[in-house]
Design a protein around this motif. Sequence first.
Motif, PDB file in Angstrom:
ATOM      1  N   GLU A   1       0.988  -1.385  -0.069  1.00  0.00           N
ATOM      2  CA  GLU A   1       0.037  -0.089  -0.088  1.00  0.00           C
ATOM      3  C   GLU A   1       1.060   1.202  -0.016  1.00  0.00           C
ATOM      4  N   LEU A   2       1.972   1.102   0.862  1.00  0.00           N
ATOM      5  CA  LEU A   2       2.776   2.274   0.783  1.00  0.00           C
ATOM      6  C   LEU A   2       3.527   2.764  -0.359  1.00  0.00           C
ATOM      7  N   THR A   3       3.659   1.635  -1.091  1.00  0.00           N
ATOM      8  CA  THR A   3       4.661   1.545  -2.580  1.00  0.00           C
ATOM      9  C   THR A   3       3.636   2.213  -3.514  1.00  0.00           C
ATOM     10  N   ASP A   4       2.264   1.566  -3.198  1.00  0.00           N
ATOM     11  CA  ASP A   4       1.377   2.276  -4.277  1.00  0.00           C
ATOM     12  C   ASP A   4       0.702   3.395  -3.950  1.00  0.00           C
ATOM     13  N   GLY A   5       0.922   4.032  -2.572  1.00  0.00           N
ATOM     14  CA  GLY A   5       0.150   5.248  -2.493  1.00  0.00           C
ATOM     15  C   GLY A   5      -1.133   5.268  -2.081  1.00  0.00           C
TER      16      GLY A   5
ATOM     17  N   PRO B   1      -6.628   6.029  -2.641  1.00  0.00           N
ATOM     18  CA  PRO B   1      -5.518   6.848  -2.751  1.00  0.00           C
ATOM     19  C   PRO B   1      -5.069   7.550  -1.336  1.00  0.00           C
TER      20      PRO B   1
ATOM     21  N   TYR C   1      -1.269   9.068   0.038  1.00  0.00           N
ATOM     22  CA  TYR C   1       0.053   9.237   0.032  1.00  0.00           C
ATOM     23  C   TYR C   1       0.549   9.239   1.283  1.00  0.00           C
TER      24      TYR C   1
ATOM     25  N   LYS D   1       4.642   9.491   3.104  1.00  0.00           N
ATOM     26  CA  LYS D   1       6.088   9.470   2.826  1.00  0.00           C
ATOM     27  C   LYS D   1       6.581   8.332   3.678  1.00  0.00           C
TER      28      LYS D   1
END
Lengths: 439, 439
Positions: free
Chosen positions: A411-415, A431, A433, A435
Amino acid sequence: QGTRDHAPAHAALRDRLLAAVVACFKRHGAAAIDTPVLELRETLMGKYGEDAKLIYELQDQGGELLALRYDLTVPFARYLAMNKITNMKRYHVAKVYRRDNPATTRGRYREFYQCDFDIAGWFDPMIPDAECLKIVHEILSDLHLGDFLIKVNDRRILNGVFAVCGIPESKFITTCSAVDKLDKMPWEEVRSEMVGEKGLSPEAADHIGEYVQLHGGLDLIERLLQDPKLSQNKLAKEGLGDMKLLFEYLTLFGITGKISFDLSLARGLDYYTGVIFEAVLLQQENDHVEDPVSVGSVAGGGRYDGLVGMFDPKRRKVPCVGVSIGIERIFSILEQRVKASGEKVRTTETQVLVATPQKHLLTARLKLISELWDAGIKAEMLYKKDPKLLKQLQYCENMGIPLAAIVGEQELTDGVVKLRDVATREEVRMPFYIKFQKC
Amino acid sequence: QGTRDHAPAHAALRDRLLAAVVACFKRHGAAAIDTPVLELRETLMGKYGEDAKLIYELQDQGGELLALRYDLTVPFARYLAMNKITNMKRYHVAKVYRRDNPATTRGRYREFYQCDFDIAGWFDPMIPDAECLKIVHEILSDLHLGDFLIKVNDRRILNGVFAVCGIPESKFITTCSAVDKLDKMPWEEVRSEMVGEKGLSPEAADHIGEYVQLHGGLDLIERLLQDPKLSQNKLAKEGLGDMKLLFEYLTLFGITGKISFDLSLARGLDYYTGVIFEAVLLQQENDHVEDPVSVGSVAGGGRYDGLVGMFDPKRRKVPCVGVSIGIERIFSILEQRVKASGEKVRTTETQVLVATPQKHLLTARLKLISELWDAGIKAEMLYKKDPKLLKQLQYCENMGIPLAAIVGEQELTDGVVKLRDVATREEVRMPFYIKFQKC
């Protein structure tokens, strides 16, 4: 003893109940006031008759002699007199204190909430009084407590009855408190108390008995207005005239079906001067309840035109009428009903749990939850660095949290954030995002 | 003395303020609990250090020896221990009692509200502590009180400082209470108290002075972690390590801009064992206020890992961290601001006044208002049989009621109600059939 902690499930249910009562008080245009728990002892003395012995007194540690408030009516009257207010519609929801023998199964405690609504001021007769009865009717209907009856009487009618039965005025109050017991014991016992302890003649007692066993509606009022003796008594005539007016107003409100003019209603407190009333539940429990609660009256009140004057240096009167909702008794009924139904009361309002499926994602959870809080969303997370996903989902189920916002490495990678419906296990990706930082 | 009635305008403003605080507590997933105002005296004894003399005690009227609660933290700890609860996030908004010298202009009373949020349980370090600071930040921001600063320290760091300055452990608490005065008096005075009353050596006092005048952020934490003496002290090292972690979490929350690691912060109460914090307003009044209030701290709290164990027969510990919002001080600021702005606080929520332009229409008003109430609309009417229309509209203006529902003879004939916008005087006719009866 006789006090209690309110655990979260208690407190949540009680808050719901109080909110319903306050909503009704606000619907009728009342303002909130608050008075201190501590009152001067002298303020409370001489207001509660025999019950004064139940007042909690504070130790003399220097300064004024203080006591804990016994009800909300006397502080309200003291407040009006002190501030020279002659016109006010207020509600007050707060705890009061009585050194009583607690009967906790019946919802009787030494510390308990009262919910009071009162109207103070010089007005045309019976309009505020009718509104107080309407309020009782609305609250008991709103709470779906089952069938109920509101008994109404007038102290002036009672005193008129006593007078025409030949009771000396000095015995009105004590006779009144004997009559007050009619809801708990049969007439014969009350009669023998009147003749024995109170020293009334058997004839006078029998005569009173003929009156105080009457109850009905407009028809009964009309009949008593024609009663050869009562109609000669000024007080009784005034009271009956006002009672007739009250019934007319209650007819306009459409609530006479649950109102009974009941001559046995006397109410314990000294300070009532006119209309008095008391609401009782007719069927106090539904079939599912194993251990039925006997609850007695769930609301009561009346007119007290002399109380404010007792606190005014010039004895200026401010007429008042008010109602007190017996919230603790209602609470014990609702609580038993919830227990019987097996319904789980949610104790928090959390909308979403921020969760992670893998380790080393505390940073992401803290960032996400912080943004949710700032957006006004009710959110929680477990206070562990690396909680198991199963534990997190179990927490949702235990606490009734409907959603989990899951951030994993993918999920973090895909934002995105995976939003999971805890009950149906459905998931959507949204969605979001964040960091990425390992923690 | 030192208590007060809350008049409607007070009560309405206070209710708004409490609602904002409670909304934040609920946003963080806390459940409500309630504990009695009366606690056993022995529960309160030995928890408040010198302040125990401010506890209100009840007269011995038979039964248990009682006292009024002094804060909400000790009752919470007693509640956890009594019910063997080892994990809980709760809030509690209620009054507490202190026989203090009231400074009512500064919002200090003998009876006052506390708003507490606490997290109890065994968790990973600093996660709940960081949330408490986030809550303070959210509430002070939400209330638009102007600029503020949250000072943070740790009792372990303070104790470490005392140790490396050569203070014997027996003098930690008394030294701590001297340090606590640094926000009110300059270092020189605190130093002379340490050397004079507290009996520290001048060298030790000077040594302490070098530390407790420090404040900063992560940089200061790093510097102290390198401090040759402090880094040798186990307690200080632990405290500094946790402080660093705390600042990492607060950075993720984006709130370090208002946080200051301040070694002079000591907090008065005995029971703190770890992180402590206190929020102060930096500009306490705006230009419009004529009589500025000095308010001091508006929130405070910390970690108290030993308190619950004091109430457990087996001394089992439950670590806790919590925050208390100084609602009375905030209230006095808001109240002054409202006064200065000339804003009129509405004390009721009434939406519509039911009014008549002619006589003999009480019946119609009673019918109409009854239907409005039953439809959940907040409605009032004047308690007069035949009020003048002007009086009715003036009442709307005084009370801020936006609408008047007017029924006159024409409206009754037409089966309508005239709805009037009180401010603009615009009127619309709405269908509303009331069976006509003269009264």
